[in-house]
Design an enzyme around this catalytic site. Structure first.
Site, mmCIF file in Angstrom:
data_model
loop_
_atom_site.group_PDB
_atom_site.id
_atom_site.type_symbol
_atom_site.label_atom_id
_atom_site.label_comp_id
_atom_site.label_asym_id
_atom_site.label_seq_id
_atom_site.Cartn_x
_atom_site.Cartn_y
_atom_site.Cartn_z
ATOM 1 N N TYR A 43 12.481 12.458 17.802
ATOM 2 C CA TYR A 43 11.424 13.447 18.061
ATOM 3 C C TYR A 43 11.033 14.060 16.724
ATOM 4 C CZ TYR A 43 9.196 17.348 20.667
ATOM 5 O OH TYR A 43 8.328 18.270 21.198
ATOM 6 N N LYS A 101 8.882 9.972 19.378
ATOM 7 C CA LYS A 101 7.846 10.876 19.875
ATOM 8 C C LYS A 101 7.211 11.510 18.642
ATOM 9 C CE LYS A 101 6.777 14.928 22.668
ATOM 10 N NZ LYS A 101 7.301 16.076 23.449
#
EC number: 4.3.3.7
Length: 298
Positions: A144, A172
């Site tokens: 992330y 992400k």
């Protein structure tokens, strides 16, 4: 690795919702029944998978027990075939490892791991952290990259090295670095998921795997329709559908209010937990108006 299949690898599906965490009306406890109903509804309306205990899921203010209970409740509601990615990132490597193992035991299919925040580890320490977490379970990992919140970037070279780990399979992307993302897609087999609503469609053109969307809490079918049109080769239609989402997207993600707050203003999920506060009446009216206008144009 530079020579891999140009068809996007989608280990967790194409259209993922960063689901809010429903609380009881006083905000004091997880509302398991509401979580189950919300998750089932999102899947029925077009979400391939769900990201739980992430930023929109208010992970900083939920307990470890609540995180475990949310995964278990959603797994029971959506069945075994829907990918569930559990946010497990903390500022502490040992705690992150413990949450990763807890998520695996509770029924998660993957782990969303944010860099340790506040301490701002250098890249070598960051790489060691992610490898420790990836080694801790048998689950695939989605990195992330969100430096605006963590104050540390996962540099593209670091991600390229991490891509060699067999369980680090996705990113992400909330770094707002399209050039870096383009290079990452060219250099590695990592599946890149847009974590910024305005990049959902542009990243498709670069070979992105899909999106992890906050707006999908309120309009899952409409967010999904954009990438479906693109995948069908209808790029002009994809652009048109993306434009229809603009008003709602701006209010939910660029109004100065956190996505957890704006999403909860539009779905029945209880209040946000302090220090977040519910949206004011004017904001709620604007959000509901934008959603009603979007839905009326289906």
């Amino acid at each position: 690795m530079t020579d891999h299949d140009t068809t996007p690898h989608r280990p967790f599906g194409r259209a993922l919702c960063a689901m809010v965490t429903p609380f009881t009306p006083d905000g004091a406890a997880l509302d398991r029944d509401r979580a189950a109903a919300l998750a089932a509804g999102l899947v029925a309306r077009g979400c391939d998978g769900l990201v739980l205990n992430g930023t929109t899921g208010e992970s900083p203010t939920t307990s470890d027990a609540e995180k475990r209970e949310l995964i278990a409740a959603v797994r029971a509601a959506v069945g075994p075939s829907v990918p569930l990615v559990a946010g497990v990132g903390t500022a502490d490597t040992a705690h992150t490892v413990a949450l990763a193992r807890q998520a695996e035991a509770a029924g998660a299919d993957g782990l969303l791991v944010v860099p340790p925040y506040y301490s701002r580890p250098p890249q070598a320490a960051l790489e060691a952290h992610f490898r420790r977490v990836a080694d801790a379970t048998g689950l695939p990992v989605m990195l992330y990259d969100i430096p605006g919140r963590t104050a540390v970037r996962i540099e593209p070279d670091t991600m390229a090295r991490l891509a060699e780990h067999p369980r680090i399979v996705a990113v992400k992307d909330c770094a707002y670095d399209v050039l870096g993302t383009t290079g990452l897609l060219a250099r590695t087999p990592l599946a890149v998921y847009s974590g910024c609503e305005e990049l959902n469609l542009p990243l498709c053109a670069l070979g992105g795997a899909g999106f992890v969307s906050t707006v999908a809490n309120a309009a899952p079918a409409e967010v999904r329709a954009v990438v479906d049109a693109y995948d069908a080769g209808a790029t002009a239609e994809a652009a048109r559908l993306n434009g229809r989402l603009l008003a709602l997207t701006e209010l939910m993600t660029a109004s100065g209010l956190p996505g957890a707050v704006t999403a909860k203003a539009l779905v029945d999920a209880g209040p946000p937990r302090e220090p977040l506060q519910p949206a004011g009446r004017d904001a709620v009216d604007g959000l509901r108006g934008a959603l009603a206008e979007l839905v009326s144009r289906r």
